[in-house]
Design a protein around this motif. Sequence first.
Motif, PDB file in Angstrom:
ATOM      1  N   THR A   1      12.742   5.943   0.812  1.00 57.34           N
ATOM      2  CA  THR A   1      12.735   6.059   0.130  1.00 57.34           C
ATOM      3  C   THR A   1      11.091   6.241   0.159  1.00 57.34           C
ATOM      4  O   THR A   1      10.239   6.809  -0.688  1.00 57.34           O
ATOM      5  N   LEU A   2      10.395   4.784   0.890  1.00 62.43           N
ATOM      6  CA  LEU A   2       9.149   4.708   1.392  1.00 62.43           C
ATOM      7  C   LEU A   2       7.696   5.953   1.685  1.00 62.43           C
ATOM      8  O   LEU A   2       7.112   6.210   1.075  1.00 62.43           O
ATOM      9  N   SER A   3       8.395   6.531   2.200  1.00 62.56           N
ATOM     10  CA  SER A   3       7.706   7.835   3.119  1.00 62.56           C
ATOM     11  C   SER A   3       7.909   9.185   1.842  1.00 62.56           C
ATOM     12  O   SER A   3       6.969   9.436   1.624  1.00 62.56           O
ATOM     13  N   ARG A   4       8.990   8.862   1.129  1.00 65.89           N
ATOM     14  CA  ARG A   4       8.549   9.907  -0.181  1.00 65.89           C
ATOM     15  C   ARG A   4       7.404   9.687  -0.912  1.00 65.89           C
ATOM     16  O   ARG A   4       7.069  10.324  -1.387  1.00 65.89           O
ATOM     17  N   ILE A   5       7.856   8.387  -1.823  1.00 66.50           N
ATOM     18  CA  ILE A   5       6.324   8.106  -2.576  1.00 66.50           C
ATOM     19  C   ILE A   5       5.134   7.746  -1.641  1.00 66.50           C
ATOM     20  O   ILE A   5       4.559   7.685  -2.404  1.00 66.50           O
ATOM     21  N   LYS A   6       5.309   7.228  -0.240  1.00 68.84           N
ATOM     22  CA  LYS A   6       3.690   7.283  -0.073  1.00 68.84           C
ATOM     23  C   LYS A   6       3.182   8.819   0.038  1.00 68.84           C
ATOM     24  O   LYS A   6       2.118   9.390   0.056  1.00 68.84           O
ATOM     25  N   ASP A   7       3.949  10.306   0.130  1.00 69.66           N
ATOM     26  CA  ASP A   7       3.354  11.409   0.154  1.00 69.66           C
ATOM     27  C   ASP A   7       3.623  11.944  -1.620  1.00 69.66           C
ATOM     28  O   ASP A   7       2.150  12.196  -1.366  1.00 69.66           O
ATOM     29  N   GLU A   8       4.361  11.604  -1.632  1.00 71.42           N
ATOM     30  CA  GLU A   8       4.247  12.177  -3.661  1.00 71.42           C
ATOM     31  C   GLU A   8       3.168  10.862  -4.498  1.00 71.42           C
ATOM     32  O   GLU A   8       2.600  11.842  -5.478  1.00 71.42           O
ATOM     33  N   ALA A   9       3.250   9.619  -4.153  1.00 68.10           N
ATOM     34  CA  ALA A   9       2.723   8.616  -5.089  1.00 68.10           C
ATOM     35  C   ALA A   9       1.860   7.930  -4.227  1.00 68.10           C
ATOM     36  O   ALA A   9       2.137   6.458  -3.876  1.00 68.10           O
ATOM     37  N   PRO A  10       0.435   7.431  -3.683  1.00 65.14           N
ATOM     38  CA  PRO A  10       0.158   7.167  -2.845  1.00 65.14           C
ATOM     39  C   PRO A  10       0.007   5.952  -3.482  1.00 65.14           C
ATOM     40  O   PRO A  10      -0.738   4.720  -2.190  1.00 65.14           O
ATOM     41  N   ASP A  11      -0.854   6.314  -4.505  1.00 65.07           N
ATOM     42  CA  ASP A  11      -1.031   4.820  -4.957  1.00 65.07           C
ATOM     43  C   ASP A  11      -0.220   3.635  -5.774  1.00 65.07           C
ATOM     44  O   ASP A  11      -0.467   2.983  -5.893  1.00 65.07           O
ATOM     45  N   VAL A  12       0.731   4.033  -6.061  1.00 69.05           N
ATOM     46  CA  VAL A  12       2.234   3.343  -6.270  1.00 69.05           C
ATOM     47  C   VAL A  12       2.920   2.818  -4.887  1.00 69.05           C
ATOM     48  O   VAL A  12       2.754   1.862  -4.965  1.00 69.05           O
ATOM     49  N   TYR A  13       2.224   3.857  -3.789  1.00 67.91           N
ATOM     50  CA  TYR A  13       2.293   3.587  -2.572  1.00 67.91           C
ATOM     51  C   TYR A  13       2.371   1.859  -2.412  1.00 67.91           C
ATOM     52  O   TYR A  13       2.825   1.276  -1.715  1.00 67.91           O
ATOM     53  N   LYS A  14       0.361   1.740  -2.252  1.00 69.39           N
ATOM     54  CA  LYS A  14      -0.182   0.631  -2.041  1.00 69.39           C
ATOM     55  C   LYS A  14       0.440  -0.586  -2.706  1.00 69.39           C
ATOM     56  O   LYS A  14      -0.219  -1.671  -2.693  1.00 69.39           O
ATOM     57  N   ASN A  15       1.116  -0.191  -4.224  1.00 68.54           N
ATOM     58  CA  ASN A  15       1.083  -1.149  -4.909  1.00 68.54           C
ATOM     59  C   ASN A  15       3.049  -1.939  -4.921  1.00 68.54           C
ATOM     60  O   ASN A  15       3.630  -2.945  -5.741  1.00 68.54           O
ATOM     61  N   ILE A  16       3.860  -1.332  -3.529  1.00 69.64           N
ATOM     62  CA  ILE A  16       5.266  -2.219  -3.585  1.00 69.64           C
ATOM     63  C   ILE A  16       5.578  -2.769  -3.040  1.00 69.64           C
ATOM     64  O   ILE A  16       4.995  -3.679  -2.685  1.00 69.64           O
ATOM     65  N   GLY A  17       6.397  -4.006  -4.188  1.00 61.24           N
ATOM     66  CA  GLY A  17       6.556  -4.915  -3.159  1.00 61.24           C
ATOM     67  C   GLY A  17       8.301  -4.979  -3.441  1.00 61.24           C
ATOM     68  O   GLY A  17       8.381  -3.653  -3.964  1.00 61.24           O
ATOM     69  N   ILE A  18       8.947  -5.670  -2.072  1.00 61.99           N
ATOM     70  CA  ILE A  18       9.874  -5.349  -1.766  1.00 61.99           C
ATOM     71  C   ILE A  18      10.596  -6.440  -1.915  1.00 61.99           C
ATOM     72  O   ILE A  18      10.350  -7.907  -1.841  1.00 61.99           O
ATOM     73  N   ALA A  19      12.195  -6.272  -2.682  1.00 59.12           N
ATOM     74  CA  ALA A  19      12.879  -7.618  -3.166  1.00 59.12           C
ATOM     75  C   ALA A  19      14.563  -7.376  -2.621  1.00 59.12           C
ATOM     76  O   ALA A  19      14.847  -5.481  -2.942  1.00 59.12           O
ATOM     77  N   GLU A  20      15.096  -7.920  -2.751  1.00 56.99           N
ATOM     78  CA  GLU A  20      16.799  -7.740  -2.846  1.00 56.99           C
ATOM     79  C   GLU A  20      16.945  -7.326  -4.286  1.00 56.99           C
ATOM     80  O   GLU A  20      16.479  -7.115  -5.543  1.00 56.99           O
ATOM     81  N   PRO A  21      18.024  -6.115  -4.530  1.00 57.54           N
ATOM     82  CA  PRO A  21      18.252  -5.435  -5.463  1.00 57.54           C
ATOM     83  C   PRO A  21      18.777  -6.034  -6.925  1.00 57.54           C
ATOM     84  O   PRO A  21      19.207  -7.220  -6.627  1.00 57.54           O
ATOM     85  N   LEU A  22      18.447  -5.773  -7.757  1.00 60.64           N
ATOM     86  CA  LEU A  22      18.959  -5.611  -9.381  1.00 60.64           C
ATOM     87  C   LEU A  22      20.750  -6.109  -8.999  1.00 60.64           C
ATOM     88  O   LEU A  22      21.561  -5.203  -8.584  1.00 60.64           O
ATOM     89  N   THR A  23      21.594  -6.652  -9.323  1.00 56.59           N
ATOM     90  CA  THR A  23      22.973  -6.751  -9.320  1.00 56.59           C
ATOM     91  C   THR A  23      23.589  -7.440 -10.645  1.00 56.59           C
ATOM     92  O   THR A  23      22.836  -7.535 -11.452  1.00 56.59           O
ATOM     93  N   GLY A  24      24.844  -7.631 -11.084  1.00 61.84           N
ATOM     94  CA  GLY A  24      25.571  -7.427 -11.867  1.00 61.84           C
ATOM     95  C   GLY A  24      26.056  -9.362 -11.624  1.00 61.84           C
ATOM     96  O   GLY A  24      25.861  -9.717 -10.140  1.00 61.84           O
ATOM     97  N   LYS A  25      27.604  -9.234 -12.343  1.00 62.12           N
ATOM     98  CA  LYS A  25      27.816 -10.835 -11.885  1.00 62.12           C
ATOM     99  C   LYS A  25      28.626 -10.879 -10.630  1.00 62.12           C
ATOM    100  O   LYS A  25      28.629 -11.879  -9.968  1.00 62.12           O
ATOM    101  N   THR A  26      28.447 -10.084 -10.386  1.00 56.75           N
ATOM    102  CA  THR A  26      29.433 -10.285  -8.650  1.00 56.75           C
ATOM    103  C   THR A  26      28.549 -10.216  -7.644  1.00 56.75           C
ATOM    104  O   THR A  26      28.942 -10.961  -6.574  1.00 56.75           O
ATOM    105  N   GLY A  27      26.792 -10.177  -7.746  1.00 53.19           N
ATOM    106  CA  GLY A  27      26.984  -9.866  -6.933  1.00 53.19           C
ATOM    107  C   GLY A  27      26.349  -9.328  -5.799  1.00 53.19           C
ATOM    108  O   GLY A  27      25.693  -9.313  -5.162  1.00 53.19           O
TER     109      GLY A  27
END
Length: 440
Positions: free
Chosen positions: A288-314
């Motif tokens: 998805t990063l490449s799509r965001i880079k093409d479609e919203a370059p200003d948002v792409y510049k401010n992206i951080g990356i982490a593990e996804p949100l989960t529920g109780k199971t992890g």
Amino acid sequence: MKKVISLCLVFVLSLTMLYGCGSNKAKEDTSAGNQTGNQTEDQTKATTEPTEAAKPVTIEFWTISLQPTFTDFFNGLIKEYEKENPNVTVNWTDLPYDAIQEKLVTAAAGGTSPDVVNLNTQMALTLAGKGALTDLNKEATEDQKNIYVESLYDSAKIGDSVYAFPWYASPSIMFYNKELFNKAGITEIPSNYQASFDMAKKMKDATGAYLYNPSEFFNMLFQEGIPILSDDKTKAAFNTPDTAALLQNYKTMTDADYLPKTNWGKWDNELKLFETGKLAIISSTGSTLSRIKDEAPDVYKNIGIAEPLTGKTGLSQNALMNLVVPEASKNHQEAIKFAAYITNDASQLAFCKEVAIFPSTKAAMENDYFVSDTSTLEGIARKMSVDVSKKSMDYSLGMEGQGEISGAVNKVYEAVITSNGDIQSALDKQEKAVNSILQK
């Protein structure tokens, strides 16, 4: 690559014909990782007699939406396989997902069948439930079966049977908008959906953006560890006080407009909100990063990356594509061997280097390629995706008909959250709907 392959019900009409013309073949005992692997005692005996595997064989290999982008790559794999197996010819057919149904129905009506087919987990389970797929736990070798991450191999499991080799995976990771987090004064990266409610309020009040969009309700139950069906899969099990409390928590948040009320789990809508600064977090795949880079370059510049949100199971979601062998294949032995080759460590790693997808095999996941670049967003996403894959699953009920059941379960969300209906009434109604589906 975010591929969600949804095959129509007309596809299922072919299952009886597919099953009727199928036959079991001898077990293939050659390792997927080493096509010239050690022979077992049974194989040694078999070499004294002519075998079907030694005769000229043509494998019909069907995939979904891989051409023309990966034509050269797969032609190269096929050429190498044919070189190592001179008795085998592989005919590769690539189809768009909206055409494969008609193709399969036509093949079944004509008494023919492909030998190896690319399917997502849900459709594989539907086919398996109709008796149309080969049980790999019975016909594949231990060497072929043991290379995969166990939770991913078990995604296409019904009872003690497994009906697919897991192929490439699309683990979800988190992209977050650092500018929005800074504006809201939030320094902690959220990890749990419900535990992040206070953060969601702070984000909305400070920025006008939602923190996240909830998953579709069916997936939410998986994430929170709430059983959807009974252990024997004969009746609904989600109508519980825990489910009612979960719904009430989200209803309170959505009624106050701290979380979106509509389009839960709708990825295209989430991406649009994220790219326009109206959503602080999106869970998606690295591609998805490449799509965001093409479609919203200003948002792409401010992206951080982490593990996804989960529920109780992890456990986060990891959508799989698989390779299956139809029961109607006339070449079980060679079909399983070829499917194992396409999904083995070396083949999967090579494919991962072509596109931002991730392997389902244990050894490929440990390859240095996935940690070789931590200086770019794409490199960080690659490493994060592999780390997340080890504690992920393809949300599966382990039975046919999951699509119909998930549709019925998701109507609880529609009734309660979007239509402001009574929680218990909605749970009661959809419990009956799911039980009716199971009794068919």
